[in-house]
Design an enzyme around this catalytic site. Sequence first.
Site, PDB file in Angstrom:
ATOM      1  N   CYS A   2     153.173  12.239  79.143  1.00 22.18           N
ATOM      2  CA  CYS A   2     151.777  11.763  79.085  1.00 22.18           C
ATOM      3  C   CYS A   2     151.814  10.294  78.686  1.00 22.18           C
ATOM      4  CB  CYS A   2     151.002  12.542  78.022  1.00 22.18           C
ATOM      5  SG  CYS A   2     151.043  14.297  78.228  1.00 22.18           S
ATOM      6  N   ARG A  28     151.988   8.163  84.253  1.00 23.20           N
ATOM      7  CA  ARG A  28     152.657   9.099  83.334  1.00 23.20           C
ATOM      8  C   ARG A  28     151.941  10.440  83.255  1.00 23.20           C
ATOM      9  NH1 ARG A  28     156.340   6.832  79.973  1.00 23.20           N
ATOM     10  NH2 ARG A  28     156.136   8.625  78.598  1.00 23.20           N
ATOM     11  N   TRP A  75     149.607  14.813  81.176  1.00 22.45           N
ATOM     12  CA  TRP A  75     150.335  15.614  82.162  1.00 22.45           C
ATOM     13  C   TRP A  75     150.559  16.950  81.479  1.00 22.45           C
ATOM     14  CZ3 TRP A  75     151.210  15.127  87.182  1.00 22.45           C
ATOM     15  CH2 TRP A  75     152.087  16.016  87.777  1.00 22.45           C
ATOM     16  N   ASN A 101     152.393  12.459  72.996  1.00 22.19           N
ATOM     17  CA  ASN A 101     153.221  12.676  74.180  1.00 22.19           C
ATOM     18  C   ASN A 101     154.494  13.348  73.685  1.00 22.19           C
ATOM     19  OD1 ASN A 101     154.589  12.606  76.642  1.00 22.19           O
ATOM     20  ND2 ASN A 101     155.516  10.643  76.156  1.00 22.19           N
ATOM     21  N   GLY A 102     154.815  14.501  74.239  1.00 25.45           N
ATOM     22  CA  GLY A 102     156.041  15.205  73.842  1.00 25.45           C
ATOM     23  C   GLY A 102     155.798  16.692  73.828  1.00 25.45           C
ATOM     24  N   GLU A 481     171.055  19.987  99.536  1.00 26.78           N
ATOM     25  CA  GLU A 481     170.165  19.013  98.876  1.00 26.78           C
ATOM     26  C   GLU A 481     170.648  17.596  99.150  1.00 26.78           C
ATOM     27  OE1 GLU A 481     167.337  18.998  97.909  1.00 26.78           O
ATOM     28  OE2 GLU A 481     167.145  17.176  96.718  1.00 26.78           O
ATOM     29  N   LYS A 485     168.313  14.675 101.014  1.00 21.31           N
ATOM     30  CA  LYS A 485     168.059  13.367 100.402  1.00 21.31           C
ATOM     31  C   LYS A 485     168.434  12.246 101.351  1.00 21.31           C
ATOM     32  CE  LYS A 485     165.820  14.046  97.285  1.00 21.31           C
ATOM     33  NZ  LYS A 485     165.545  15.355  97.732  1.00 21.31           N
ATOM     34  N   GLU A 488     165.971  12.173 104.401  1.00 21.66           N
ATOM     35  CA  GLU A 488     164.553  11.821 104.194  1.00 21.66           C
ATOM     36  C   GLU A 488     164.385  10.413 103.647  1.00 21.66           C
ATOM     37  OE1 GLU A 488     162.381  14.138 101.391  1.00 21.66           O
ATOM     38  OE2 GLU A 488     164.005  14.278  99.968  1.00 21.66           O
ATOM     39  N   HIS A 504     183.581  27.857 112.715  1.00 20.60           N
ATOM     40  CA  HIS A 504     182.780  28.708 113.626  1.00 20.60           C
ATOM     41  C   HIS A 504     181.898  27.852 114.512  1.00 20.60           C
ATOM     42  CE1 HIS A 504     184.189  32.279 111.593  1.00 20.60           C
ATOM     43  NE2 HIS A 504     183.991  31.644 110.451  1.00 20.60           N
ATOM     44  N   LYS A 604     154.281  13.286  99.376  1.00 20.24           N
ATOM     45  CA  LYS A 604     154.870  13.852  98.161  1.00 20.24           C
ATOM     46  C   LYS A 604     154.601  15.348  98.085  1.00 20.24           C
ATOM     47  CE  LYS A 604     157.092  14.119  94.414  1.00 20.24           C
ATOM     48  NZ  LYS A 604     158.566  14.084  94.551  1.00 20.24           N
TER      49      LYS A 604
HETATM   50  C1  AGP Z   1     162.030  16.747  98.621  1.00 20.23           C
HETATM   51  O1  AGP Z   1     162.679  15.488  98.427  1.00 20.23           O
HETATM   52  C2  AGP Z   1     160.904  16.635  99.585  1.00 20.23           C
HETATM   53  N1  AGP Z   1     159.989  15.663  99.155  1.00 20.23           N
HETATM   54  C3  AGP Z   1     160.295  17.987  99.967  1.00 20.23           C
HETATM   55  O2  AGP Z   1     161.283  18.719 100.638  1.00 20.23           O
HETATM   56  C4  AGP Z   1     159.776  18.877  98.805  1.00 20.23           C
HETATM   57  O3  AGP Z   1     160.841  19.333  98.033  1.00 20.23           O
HETATM   58  C5  AGP Z   1     159.054  20.084  99.428  1.00 20.23           C
HETATM   59  O4  AGP Z   1     157.959  19.615 100.181  1.00 20.23           O
HETATM   60  C6  AGP Z   1     158.579  21.087  98.366  1.00 20.23           C
HETATM   61  O5  AGP Z   1     157.670  20.472  97.513  1.00 20.23           O
HETATM   62  P1  AGP Z   1     157.156  21.308  96.221  1.00 20.23           P
HETATM   63  O6  AGP Z   1     158.340  21.485  95.314  1.00 20.23           O
HETATM   64  O7  AGP Z   1     156.097  20.453  95.616  1.00 20.23           O
HETATM   65  O8  AGP Z   1     156.634  22.624  96.708  1.00 20.23           O
END
Ligand code: AGP
Length: 609
Positions: A2, A28, A75, A101-102, A481, A485, A488, A504, A604
């Site tokens: 926060c 924050r 938050w 905050n904490g 993962e 990264k 994207e 395979h 996001k």
């Molecule tokens: C991850 O870097 C991406 N931005 C995306 O795959 C994200 O993880 C996915 O859309 C799920 O989001 P969420 O955890 O908010 O559900």
Amino acid sequence: MCGIFGCVLKQGNAAPVIHASLKRLEYRGYDSVGIATISNSEIHVKKDQGKIDDVHKILNLDDLPGTIGIGHTRWATHGAPLKVNAHPHTDCTEQIAVVHNGIIENFSELKFELENRGHVFRSKTDTEVVAHLIEESFKRNPSLSLVDAVLDAVKKIDGSYALAVVSAKEPDKIVCARNESPLVIGVGEDAVYCASDIPAFLPVTNRAVFVNNGELVILSPEGYEIRKIQDASMVTREPKVIDWTPEMAVKQGYPHFMIKEIHEQPETLRNTLRFQEHYLDLISTFLDRAREVFLVACGTSYHACLAASYMFSKLAFLATYPVMASEFIEQHGKSVNIDSTILAVSQSGETADTLAAVTCSQQRAATILGLTNTIGSTLTRVSRVYIGQQSGPEIGVAATKTFTSQLSVLAQLALRLSKKRGKISQDEMDMLEEKLETLPETVETIIMTQEEKVKQIAHKYRDAKIFFFLGRGISTATAYEGRLKLMEIAYVPAIAFPAGESKHGPISLIEEGFPVVFICPRDGCYKTLIGNIMEMKARGASIIAIIEEGDEEIKALANDYVEVPRGIPEVLSPIPFVIPLQLLAYYMALERGHNPDTPRNLAKSVTVK
Ligand code: AGP
């Protein structure tokens, strides 16, 4: 995470200054906001749920009297983002106001004690106990100073805090205290400020005094005074001049939110360890009784679920089925039933595919559990029980700190379930819990010692047209993962699959110089993985290995390597081993001229199906 702020002005109104400063701290946290000022020895409070601009439109946050005040942008971690849970929080007499905050880890016990002494609580937050603790100190000794009452209170608190307190009894000061959560003092010509972060006051002063853990600060028209909480001894510390621009300051001097959030992971991992026992117990009880468990998520959160399926199986002997939310209805929509349990994982708590899978399951009477970073999100409202991952807002589009926080919470759930089922020895349990506790330091070490190496690797392979990311066992999730990264953020095509699958089919792609990233913890798959490395190397691949420190065998095979500290248990290995992959994606994006914070075509939170 926060944002707190406070100011003592020699003249003029504090409220507009607080409002403007909270706006600069909005990154924050932004699910509720509040301000408390003091005038004529009275506390005046305005607060509500919602973003600052929306609350201001309704309440006019500038319209509060007094030259002294505190404010907070929230938050939520404990208690949904509702007006009643918004800070500032006051005591029974409404003579004391607190922003925080904490995470106060022992707030349940403190609240129980205070309620037994007649204190009436209005909110579900941990913070409110601070206001009543201070009130209780004054009750026991009415002649106490505010400083002594705050000292009394914070000595009873376990956990992290950056606090700012005002009291009508001493209307000319703000008392702040810090333990782990950030707190900085701004020293102006005609005012002093306290804040979670420099951006709050940078437009009005660039002279900052950093407060250390275990210190208390008194702000008054005369300036600031620092004391040690332990013995109230004085501390002398001169202001430093900050040469950041306000824009840089919001990123704490980092060029992008993504790299700031990668570097924040030691702190966010510490926060995921500050759990209320009962949330972990409750969810693990539901999992223990479940007939079948689906782990449902998208993207990075799905990779956390994939890793968790290994944790639950290896630690608790519980079979769980990780499912990409966008496929759940097609795959399981007809079979999910009253005996099914869905653990939905979503940092935003608003991902449409995940919520659609949850709705479908709910309609078929399945039990819904949630893991999210956003308290008050739709997922928290539709879950029978949810647990917050306490990562703080993640501004970068790429999930980084929220991924490792999810892994930490899922590992704690698997451990708790294993204990419940008596599946691992006490010694192993103690070892794993101790390793979880040291993960923040492990991640800190990786960032400090390997970031430069990763930068060089990104530069070396900046023109590569495609990458493989390979792992075995739980490291398959880490490989997926790492691939996501890089794709994207740096727009580099990448393929990830279990290393055992190479022969395979995919190995046909390999040609001279083809970069293959291997995730190589010294776990049960290590020897077989060496074989996979050899088969790639034999066909001319360039081997980039993420290895345990001092692994000479793989160093001899790799073209490039990044080292993580030794001795990480297999089930926890995705957390340290993903850090170099996050950094690789970030630096590859920079090498290719992209802004890692705003990758093309992405949002996001994907709230459309
Ligand atoms: C991850 O870097 C991406 N931005 C995306 O795959 C994200 O993880 C996915 O859309 C799920 O989001 P969420 O955890 O908010 O559900």
